[in-house]
Design an enzyme around this catalytic site. Structure first.
Site, PDB file in Angstrom:
ATOM      1  N   GLU A 163      63.356 -67.612 -28.477  1.00  0.00           N
ATOM      2  CA  GLU A 163      62.617 -68.686 -28.695  1.00  0.00           C
ATOM      3  C   GLU A 163      61.484 -68.909 -27.709  1.00  0.00           C
ATOM      4  OE1 GLU A 163      64.993 -72.114 -29.475  1.00  0.00           O
ATOM      5  OE2 GLU A 163      66.064 -71.113 -31.108  1.00  0.00           O
ATOM      6  N   GLU A 358      70.961 -67.032 -34.524  1.00  0.00           N
ATOM      7  CA  GLU A 358      71.502 -68.323 -34.105  1.00  0.00           C
ATOM      8  C   GLU A 358      71.483 -68.977 -35.275  1.00  0.00           C
ATOM      9  OE1 GLU A 358      69.950 -70.603 -30.940  1.00  0.00           O
ATOM     10  OE2 GLU A 358      69.854 -68.768 -29.467  1.00  0.00           O
TER      11      GLU A 358
HETATM   12  C1  GCO Z   1      68.049 -73.174 -28.921  1.00  0.00           C
HETATM   13  C2  GCO Z   1      68.526 -72.004 -28.193  1.00  0.00           C
HETATM   14  C3  GCO Z   1      69.815 -72.567 -28.029  1.00  0.00           C
HETATM   15  C4  GCO Z   1      70.244 -73.798 -28.320  1.00  0.00           C
HETATM   16  C5  GCO Z   1      70.757 -73.760 -29.649  1.00  0.00           C
HETATM   17  C6  GCO Z   1      71.039 -75.187 -30.033  1.00  0.00           C
HETATM   18  O1  GCO Z   1      67.586 -72.784 -30.033  1.00  0.00           O
HETATM   19  O2  GCO Z   1      67.479 -74.144 -28.398  1.00  0.00           O
HETATM   20  O3  GCO Z   1      68.243 -70.787 -28.312  1.00  0.00           O
HETATM   21  O4  GCO Z   1      70.074 -72.091 -26.553  1.00  0.00           O
HETATM   22  O5  GCO Z   1      71.577 -74.295 -27.520  1.00  0.00           O
HETATM   23  O6  GCO Z   1      69.746 -73.391 -30.487  1.00  0.00           O
HETATM   24  O7  GCO Z   1      70.111 -76.061 -29.769  1.00  0.00           O
END
Ligand code: GCO
Length: 453
Positions: A163, A358
């Protein structure tokens, strides 16, 4: 076709969010170790100093992954644990940790899928200008080399960056995340460019030095836009919104195409260049050749989407959320369609296989009197999203895997331990783990390769 035979089912977590051991065994400081010390920076001044104590508990955690039937685990490597100053001196104990960790995963038939950078940037490098410094791409390549030398005899799948939109936008744009900067457009553009160049050099380093034949990609966030219905004009509106750089207020830091066009198509999008070209370095066109090293897939962190229709002026128009619509613990919208439309739009534009790196939700989970953790919302949420993901596969979109966020409850950045995202519950005062109902349910999904959805 449903989920293909080789489809990879896994779960994910990130070093700073679970490892703890922030100052153990020669680890250097990261910008997050520093940021959490600032009063008020994190909800109730929580820190990741201990987190899930995973650095010491990793064998127990891998046992639980095995019990849940995970085929793969997406973890991240703490750069300053391996290179305390970011470059130069290698911390053998840090490297040993990831070596042993990889061996333990393999011993349990779980495919290791590391992400090289998930936000815990070496503090020492930050003092040298961090991502603003053009040398940052060489620093990242040096670190990549160390990890490839150490793991590539056993690891053949890699993500470079997690990200970038978030660590640039939240870390350097609005200051909500480490290192807590609030920079203007010129610096933000420089940072993004250096981040992309880092990705390119890292991919090159992996390909040129890996012992096993590697497959490599990035795990961007790619905010998803969902058409309010299947009318072609609304589908067009959603696609336009997803790749547009016209939203001046957010500038380019949050858009998908500003990051992924350079990586996958070798150019910055025209509509973004209109404003941002003036801030790019003179050499940017040359740099794009490095940035656009071939990648094997696109990772996509995908939690929710915005609904869009075509406006009268021919521009996409966001629709208002319905009153009382379902929300997660985080107050994020529940929009299963984002797992169909996100992969679809990404695949159409970039023609690369998609891996959901994710997806999941935070929920108010606790251990019940019967000693179990009942989280029907997580099961229902994931079920709905996976059905939409399967729809993408049925339409011929090449999807390769799904990683639930997260394997266990952990340190949720600026919100500390308030948000529980895990398939495994963690009692942070005792470090006791309990597989939630959703963890057992996910096991059945994996066992049937999604046929039971
Ligand atoms: C993000 C990260 C994760 C977070 C998850 C929930 O997307 O911010 O990759 O580390 O913990 O997404 O917010």
């Amino acid at each position: 076709m449903s989920f293909k035979k080789e489809f990879l089912w896994g779960a994910a977590a990130a070093s700073y969010q679970i490892e703890g051991a922030w100052n153990q065994d020669g680890k250097g400081m990261s910008v997050w170790d520093h940021f959490v010390q600032k009063p008020g920076a994190v909800y109730q001044n929580h820190t990741g100093n201990t987190a899930c104590n995973h650095y010491f508990n990793y064998k127990e955690d891998i046992k639980l992954m095995k019990e849940m039937g995970l085929q793969s685990y997406r973890f991240s490597i703490s750069w300053p644990r391996v290179l305390p100053n970011g470059i130069g001196n290698v911390n053998q104990k840090g490297l040993d940790f990831y070596n042993n960790f990889t061996d333990e995963l393999l011993k349990n038939d779980i495919i290791p899928f590391p992400t090289l950078f998930h936000w815990d940037y070496p503090y020492e490098l930050y003092t040298k200008g961090g991502w603003l410094n053009r040398d940052s791409s060489d620093w990242f390549a040096e670190y990549t080399q160390v990890m490839v030398d150490a793991l590539s005899d056993r690891v053949d799948r890699w993500f470079t960056l997690n990200e970038p939109q978030c660590f640039v936008g939240l870390g350097h744009g609005n200051g909500e995340h480490a290192p807590g900067l609030k920079l203007q457009k010129r610096d933000m553009t420089t940072i993004i460019h250096n981040v992309l160049l880092s990705h390119g050099k890292s991919v090159k380093t992996i390909r040129e030095n890996s012992k096993l034949t590697p497959r490599v990609g990035m795990a961007p966030v790619c905010p998803v836009f969902i058409p309010i219905n299947d009318e072609p004009k609304n589908i067009k509106a959603a696609r336009d919104a997803m790749f547009s750089n016209k939203n001046g207020e957010n500038f380019t830091a949050w858009t998908t195409s500003w990051f992924m066009d350079p990586v996958c198509l070798g150019k910055y999008p025209e509509d973004g260049l209109l404003e941002a070209e003036q801030y790019l370095p003179e050499s940017y066109k040359e740099d794009l050749k490095i940035i656009s090293q071939p990648v094997d897939f696109i990772g996509n962190n995908n939690y929710h989407g915005n609904f869009v229709q075509m406006g009268r002026d021919g521009e996409p128009e966001l629709t208002k959320p319905e009153e009382g619509e379902p929300l997660t613990g985080f107050n994020w919208r529940v929009t299963p369609g984002s797992l169909y439309w996100g992969p679809k739009f990404l695949y159409e534009r970039y023609k690369l296989p998609i891996i959901i790196t994710e997806n999941g939700l935070s929920n108010k989970d606790w251990v019940s009197l019967d000693g179990k953790v009942h989280d029907p919302q997580r099961i229902d949420f994931t079920h709905r999203y996976l059905k939409e993901y399967r729809r993408a596969a049925e339409e011929g979109i090449d999807i390769e895997g799904y990683f639930h966020w997260s394997i266990m409850d952990n340190f949720e950045w600026a919100l500390g331990y308030r948000e529980r995202f895990g398939l495994i519950h963690v009692d942070f005062s005792t470090q006791k783990r309990t597989i939630k109902d959703s963890g057992y349910w996910y096991k059945t999904v994996i066992q049937s390769n999604g046929e039971n959805l």
